[in-house]
Design a protein around this motif. Structure first.
Motif, PDB file in Angstrom:
ATOM      1  N   TRP A  36      -9.825  17.726   8.660  1.00 54.58           N
ATOM      2  CA  TRP A  36     -10.881  17.546   8.467  1.00 54.58           C
ATOM      3  C   TRP A  36     -11.569  18.908   8.324  1.00 54.58           C
ATOM      4  O   TRP A  36     -12.397  19.287   7.460  1.00 54.58           O
ATOM      5  CB  TRP A  36     -11.754  16.721   9.502  1.00 54.58           C
ATOM      6  CG  TRP A  36     -13.068  16.305   9.232  1.00 54.58           C
ATOM      7  CD1 TRP A  36     -14.228  16.907   9.996  1.00 54.58           C
ATOM      8  CD2 TRP A  36     -13.332  15.521   8.472  1.00 54.58           C
ATOM      9  NE1 TRP A  36     -15.512  16.407   9.375  1.00 54.58           N
ATOM     10  CE2 TRP A  36     -14.859  15.491   8.493  1.00 54.58           C
ATOM     11  CE3 TRP A  36     -13.218  14.614   7.604  1.00 54.58           C
ATOM     12  CZ2 TRP A  36     -15.822  14.814   7.657  1.00 54.58           C
ATOM     13  CZ3 TRP A  36     -13.891  13.878   6.871  1.00 54.58           C
ATOM     14  CH2 TRP A  36     -15.356  13.924   6.786  1.00 54.58           C
ATOM     15  N   HIS A  37     -11.244  19.830   9.371  1.00 59.51           N
ATOM     16  CA  HIS A  37     -11.790  21.252   9.274  1.00 59.51           C
ATOM     17  C   HIS A  37     -11.432  21.926   8.150  1.00 59.51           C
ATOM     18  O   HIS A  37     -12.240  22.753   7.569  1.00 59.51           O
ATOM     19  CB  HIS A  37     -11.105  22.041  10.535  1.00 59.51           C
ATOM     20  CG  HIS A  37     -11.488  23.412  10.624  1.00 59.51           C
ATOM     21  ND1 HIS A  37     -12.745  24.070  10.941  1.00 59.51           N
ATOM     22  CD2 HIS A  37     -10.708  24.398  10.571  1.00 59.51           C
ATOM     23  CE1 HIS A  37     -12.668  24.868  11.028  1.00 59.51           C
ATOM     24  NE2 HIS A  37     -11.411  25.760  10.674  1.00 59.51           N
ATOM     25  N   LYS A  57       3.362   9.821   8.184  1.00 60.97           N
ATOM     26  CA  LYS A  57       1.912   9.132   8.856  1.00 60.97           C
ATOM     27  C   LYS A  57       0.881   9.317   7.881  1.00 60.97           C
ATOM     28  O   LYS A  57      -0.185   9.333   8.349  1.00 60.97           O
ATOM     29  CB  LYS A  57       1.700  10.275  10.268  1.00 60.97           C
ATOM     30  CG  LYS A  57       2.832   9.969  11.223  1.00 60.97           C
ATOM     31  CD  LYS A  57       2.421  10.590  12.550  1.00 60.97           C
ATOM     32  CE  LYS A  57       3.363  10.256  13.545  1.00 60.97           C
ATOM     33  NZ  LYS A  57       2.929  10.668  14.873  1.00 60.97           N
ATOM     34  N   GLY A  58       1.021   8.905   6.551  1.00 60.42           N
ATOM     35  CA  GLY A  58      -0.048   8.912   5.777  1.00 60.42           C
ATOM     36  C   GLY A  58      -0.795   7.692   6.167  1.00 60.42           C
ATOM     37  O   GLY A  58      -2.159   7.963   5.700  1.00 60.42           O
ATOM     38  N   ASP A  59      -0.581   6.623   6.501  1.00 56.45           N
ATOM     39  CA  ASP A  59      -1.168   5.412   7.108  1.00 56.45           C
ATOM     40  C   ASP A  59      -2.473   5.860   7.937  1.00 56.45           C
ATOM     41  O   ASP A  59      -3.612   5.386   7.659  1.00 56.45           O
ATOM     42  CB  ASP A  59      -0.414   4.354   7.688  1.00 56.45           C
ATOM     43  CG  ASP A  59       0.479   3.683   6.413  1.00 56.45           C
ATOM     44  OD1 ASP A  59       0.160   3.880   5.208  1.00 56.45           O
ATOM     45  OD2 ASP A  59       1.343   3.232   6.864  1.00 56.45           O
ATOM     46  N   MET A  60      -1.849   6.769   8.822  1.00 56.41           N
ATOM     47  CA  MET A  60      -2.952   7.105   9.925  1.00 56.41           C
ATOM     48  C   MET A  60      -4.134   8.011   9.309  1.00 56.41           C
ATOM     49  O   MET A  60      -5.202   7.541   9.546  1.00 56.41           O
ATOM     50  CB  MET A  60      -2.294   8.283  10.911  1.00 56.41           C
ATOM     51  CG  MET A  60      -3.141   8.767  11.919  1.00 56.41           C
ATOM     52  SD  MET A  60      -2.700  10.460  12.518  1.00 56.41           S
ATOM     53  CE  MET A  60      -2.377  11.294  11.270  1.00 56.41           C
ATOM     54  N   ILE A  61      -3.764   8.800   8.246  1.00 52.99           N
ATOM     55  CA  ILE A  61      -4.885   9.519   7.476  1.00 52.99           C
ATOM     56  C   ILE A  61      -5.572   8.582   6.610  1.00 52.99           C
ATOM     57  O   ILE A  61      -6.971   8.558   6.515  1.00 52.99           O
ATOM     58  CB  ILE A  61      -4.372  10.574   6.755  1.00 52.99           C
ATOM     59  CG1 ILE A  61      -3.756  11.570   7.563  1.00 52.99           C
ATOM     60  CG2 ILE A  61      -5.350  11.219   5.636  1.00 52.99           C
ATOM     61  CD1 ILE A  61      -2.811  12.692   6.753  1.00 52.99           C
ATOM     62  N   LYS A  62      -5.013   7.535   6.209  1.00 47.08           N
ATOM     63  CA  LYS A  62      -5.854   6.555   5.202  1.00 47.08           C
ATOM     64  C   LYS A  62      -6.806   5.714   6.050  1.00 47.08           C
ATOM     65  O   LYS A  62      -7.852   5.499   5.815  1.00 47.08           O
ATOM     66  CB  LYS A  62      -4.954   5.546   4.666  1.00 47.08           C
ATOM     67  CG  LYS A  62      -4.132   6.008   3.520  1.00 47.08           C
ATOM     68  CD  LYS A  62      -3.300   5.022   2.916  1.00 47.08           C
ATOM     69  CE  LYS A  62      -2.320   5.545   1.521  1.00 47.08           C
ATOM     70  NZ  LYS A  62      -1.525   4.432   0.886  1.00 47.08           N
ATOM     71  N   ASP A  63      -6.259   5.475   7.404  1.00 46.39           N
ATOM     72  CA  ASP A  63      -7.139   4.506   8.388  1.00 46.39           C
ATOM     73  C   ASP A  63      -8.317   5.534   8.622  1.00 46.39           C
ATOM     74  O   ASP A  63      -9.565   4.855   8.760  1.00 46.39           O
ATOM     75  CB  ASP A  63      -6.313   4.290   9.386  1.00 46.39           C
ATOM     76  CG  ASP A  63      -5.396   3.117   9.077  1.00 46.39           C
ATOM     77  OD1 ASP A  63      -5.527   2.334   8.131  1.00 46.39           O
ATOM     78  OD2 ASP A  63      -4.519   3.095  10.191  1.00 46.39           O
TER      79      ASP A  63
END
Length: 107
Positions: A36-37, A57-63
């Motif tokens: 985000w930064h 861990k792309g799912d975490m970023i999608k979430d």
């Protein structure tokens, strides 16, 4: 101009440095804050179209992006036969375009 960010690697290039010390963006929540930064910095200079190439861990970023308004705004829910959600508060990020591209998991 679109900004392409490769995110979702395992950090193996830093393994010598991070095997016994945590990376600065080691935890899941901190990883997204770090991303985000980076995006806020690009947006400051007028680049507001992002393509995030997701792997590990792309799912975490999608979430995170799927639930962004839910976690950052005051919300009004309408229940019953005609349910609805209204998000209040305006954010500087409202004019961002974020494409989440699943590039596959790293081996």
């Amino acid at each position: 101009m679109k900004v392409v960010i490769l995110c979702g690697g395992k950090g193996t290039r830093l393994r010598e440095e991070t095997e016994y010390r945590p990376k600065t963006h080691g935890a899941d929540r901190q990883t997204v804050r770090f991303l985000w930064h980076i995006m806020k910095t690009y947006a400051h200079y007028g680049h507001k179209e992002f393509i995030l190439c997701l792997g590990y861990k792309g799912d975490m970023i999608k979430d995170y992006f799927r639930n962004y308004l839910w976690h950052t705004c005051d919300t009004t829910l309408r229940l019953g036969r005609k349910p609805g959600v209204k998000f209040h508060n305006n954010h500087d990020e409202e004019d961002w375009s974020v494409t989440l591209a699943d590039t596959g998991k790293t081996p």
